[in-house]
Write a protein that holds these residues in place. Structure first.
Motif, mmCIF file in Angstrom:
data_model
loop_
_atom_site.group_PDB
_atom_site.id
_atom_site.type_symbol
_atom_site.label_atom_id
_atom_site.label_comp_id
_atom_site.label_asym_id
_atom_site.label_seq_id
_atom_site.Cartn_x
_atom_site.Cartn_y
_atom_site.Cartn_z
ATOM 1 N N THR A 36 0.842 -1.210 0.000
ATOM 2 C CA THR A 36 0.000 0.000 0.000
ATOM 3 C C THR A 36 0.872 1.253 0.000
ATOM 4 O O THR A 36 0.636 2.191 -0.775
ATOM 5 C CB THR A 36 -0.925 0.007 1.236
ATOM 6 O OG1 THR A 36 -1.756 -1.148 1.205
ATOM 7 C CG2 THR A 36 -1.794 1.263 1.256
ATOM 8 N N CYS A 40 1.015 3.886 -3.171
ATOM 9 C CA CYS A 40 0.601 5.286 -2.967
ATOM 10 C C CYS A 40 1.745 6.256 -3.251
ATOM 11 O O CYS A 40 1.551 7.274 -3.931
ATOM 12 C CB CYS A 40 0.101 5.486 -1.539
ATOM 13 S SG CYS A 40 -1.447 4.628 -1.181
ATOM 14 N N ASN A 41 2.930 5.932 -2.762
ATOM 15 C CA ASN A 41 4.063 6.841 -2.951
ATOM 16 C C ASN A 41 4.579 6.839 -4.383
ATOM 17 O O ASN A 41 4.943 7.893 -4.908
ATOM 18 C CB ASN A 41 5.190 6.491 -1.969
ATOM 19 C CG ASN A 41 4.906 6.986 -0.566
ATOM 20 O OD1 ASN A 41 5.080 8.160 -0.260
ATOM 21 N ND2 ASN A 41 4.447 6.095 0.290
ATOM 22 N N THR A 43 2.745 6.235 -6.994
ATOM 23 C CA THR A 43 1.719 6.952 -7.763
ATOM 24 C C THR A 43 1.933 8.459 -7.675
ATOM 25 O O THR A 43 1.874 9.169 -8.687
ATOM 26 C CB THR A 43 0.306 6.597 -7.253
ATOM 27 O OG1 THR A 43 0.090 5.187 -7.396
ATOM 28 C CG2 THR A 43 -0.763 7.346 -8.027
ATOM 29 N N LEU A 44 2.197 8.948 -6.455
ATOM 30 C CA LEU A 44 2.453 10.377 -6.277
ATOM 31 C C LEU A 44 3.710 10.809 -7.023
ATOM 32 O O LEU A 44 3.720 11.840 -7.709
ATOM 33 C CB LEU A 44 2.595 10.694 -4.783
ATOM 34 C CG LEU A 44 2.883 12.163 -4.414
ATOM 35 C CD1 LEU A 44 1.782 13.087 -4.934
ATOM 36 C CD2 LEU A 44 3.038 12.308 -2.906
ATOM 37 N N ALA A 283 2.152 6.038 4.594
ATOM 38 C CA ALA A 283 0.912 5.590 3.940
ATOM 39 C C ALA A 283 -0.059 6.746 3.732
ATOM 40 O O ALA A 283 -0.742 6.822 2.707
ATOM 41 C CB ALA A 283 0.257 4.491 4.773
ATOM 42 N N PRO A 286 0.943 10.496 0.905
ATOM 43 C CA PRO A 286 0.508 10.614 -0.499
ATOM 44 C C PRO A 286 -1.002 10.713 -0.643
ATOM 45 O O PRO A 286 -1.505 11.377 -1.558
ATOM 46 C CB PRO A 286 1.050 9.339 -1.154
ATOM 47 C CG PRO A 286 1.289 8.391 -0.040
ATOM 48 C CD PRO A 286 1.653 9.225 1.143
ATOM 49 N N LEU A 287 -1.745 10.066 0.269
ATOM 50 C CA LEU A 287 -3.205 10.144 0.214
ATOM 51 C C LEU A 287 -3.683 11.551 0.554
ATOM 52 O O LEU A 287 -4.572 12.091 -0.098
ATOM 53 C CB LEU A 287 -3.826 9.136 1.191
ATOM 54 C CG LEU A 287 -3.640 7.649 0.847
ATOM 55 C CD1 LEU A 287 -4.214 6.779 1.946
ATOM 56 C CD2 LEU A 287 -4.290 7.317 -0.491
ATOM 57 N N GLY A 290 -2.635 13.749 -2.322
ATOM 58 C CA GLY A 290 -3.395 13.392 -3.518
ATOM 59 C C GLY A 290 -4.839 13.840 -3.457
ATOM 60 O O GLY A 290 -5.417 14.282 -4.461
ATOM 61 N N ARG A 297 -4.769 15.853 -7.578
ATOM 62 C CA ARG A 297 -5.996 15.044 -7.596
ATOM 63 C C ARG A 297 -6.579 14.960 -8.998
ATOM 64 O O ARG A 297 -6.924 13.869 -9.482
ATOM 65 C CB ARG A 297 -7.015 15.643 -6.622
ATOM 66 C CG ARG A 297 -8.300 14.809 -6.515
ATOM 67 C CD ARG A 297 -9.260 15.367 -5.471
ATOM 68 N NE ARG A 297 -9.808 16.661 -5.858
ATOM 69 C CZ ARG A 297 -9.516 17.813 -5.248
ATOM 70 N NH1 ARG A 297 -8.680 17.831 -4.232
ATOM 71 N NH2 ARG A 297 -10.073 18.952 -5.659
ATOM 72 N N THR A 300 -4.250 12.928 -11.386
ATOM 73 C CA THR A 300 -4.279 11.491 -11.050
ATOM 74 C C THR A 300 -5.572 10.846 -11.509
ATOM 75 O O THR A 300 -5.560 9.764 -12.116
ATOM 76 C CB THR A 300 -4.110 11.292 -9.525
ATOM 77 O OG1 THR A 300 -2.907 11.927 -9.091
ATOM 78 C CG2 THR A 300 -4.049 9.810 -9.185
#
Length: 311
Positions: A36, A40-41, A43-44, A283, A286-287, A290, A297, A300
């Motif tokens: 996870t 997430c990281n 993706t960022l 965790a 990045p959320l 994002g 946002r 992505t």
């Protein structure tokens, strides 16, 4: 009488006491947690790197945060996944030192990167006319280089002071290796190490908190003086995102540091706090960025939709 120096290269981790029934669930949880964090990281990072619209000072500095988060997470989870799978309860001394070194790089880097981001937001909001002149590509590279160089120098000295001392013990009462745990193995005077460690924490915290307090006060003053409601809302949203990440990191870091100073604290609770400080920020960072940063946002979501439609 001093204990004899232990030249054994194998250490025992007392933090893992898994039964045969608990091995698989623990391995599954640690693997999913790491995957996870990795997803997430990455993706960022890829969102910022692959989109020219995000090649701005704010996002170029932000790019260092997931890199730093992955450094700390990889150092921790590589050992945790191995241990939950094998249940050996041991680690090589060299591997333990390397793991501890990168965990401390992660902790120091997180504070300094977020401080650099606060400085960028201060210039952007309080000195908008001078922003392009101040935050040039050359100056951004100098700022990023200064952050990483400071990390490696501060933590390099910390581990030089550690490695010069002999160790006569081989048991670490933790689930991962860090400087305080390694110091418990030493059979010599650790006063210099303790003083230097406290000075590093105090200086970085005073610098980071002082800088963020000053910049945010100036930002708030500028926002409330602004007549543009759109500018005010955007500035406050950006700052709220940054402040959320910073406070999250500070809370976990503070609880972990205090836990080492409280002798009566349950060792299981201390291990839990230490792991949470290394799992939750990487965790959630990045959320938070994002979801709360409009540009990231939108880009992505647009990229994901293109991927889905292409199938």
């Amino acid at each position: 009488m001093d204990s004899p120096v232990n030249v054994s290269t194998v250490l025992t981790l007392k933090g893992f006491n898994l039964s045969s029934v608990g091995v698989f669930p623990a391995f599954l949880f640690s693997t999913l947690s790491y995957l996870t964090i990795l997803f997430c990281n990455l993706t960022l990072m890829l969102t910022i790197v692959l989109n020219k619209a995000l090649h701005q000072p704010m996002y170029l500095i932000l790019l260092n945060l997931p890199i730093n988060d992955l450094t700390g997470s990889s150092a921790v989870f590589s050992q945790i996944m191995k241990e939950t799978l094998t249940n050996s309860g041991t680690i090589q001394y060299t591997a333990c030192v390397i793991q501890a070194f990168f965990i401390h790089i992660y902790a120091t880097g997180s504070v300094l990167i977020l401080t650099a981001m606060a400085y960028d937001r201060y210039i952007a909001i309080c000195c908008p006319l001078q922003y392009n002149a101040i935050m040039t590509n050359a100056n951004i590279m100098r700022l990023i280089t200064a952050v990483w160089l400071s990390c490696f120098i501060l933590i390099g000295v910390l581990f030089y002071l550690l490695l010069r001392l002999p160790h006569c013990r081989s048991e670490i009462s933790n689930t991962y290796c860090d400087n305080p745990s390694l110091l418990t193995l030493v059979c010599a005077d650790t006063s210099i190490n303790n003083v230097y460690g406290l000075v590093v924490v105090a200086v970085t915290q005073l610098f980071a908190n002082g800088m963020i307090l000053y910049t945010y006060l100036q930002i708030l003053i500028t926002c409330f003086r602004s007549k543009s409601s759109d500018t005010k809302a955007k500035a406050l949203q950006t700052c709220a995102t940054h402040l959320t990440v910073f406070l999250l990191l500070e809370c976990f870091g503070l609880f972990t540091i205090i836990s080492y100073r409280l002798q009566n604290l349950s060792p299981h609770f201390r291990r839990f706090l230490g792991l949470m400080a290394l799992i939750f920020p990487p965790a959630l960072n990045p959320l938070i960025y994002g979801l709360k940063t409009k540009e990231i946002r939108e880009i992505t979501i647009h990229s994901l939709r293109k991927k889905i439609h292409s199938f």
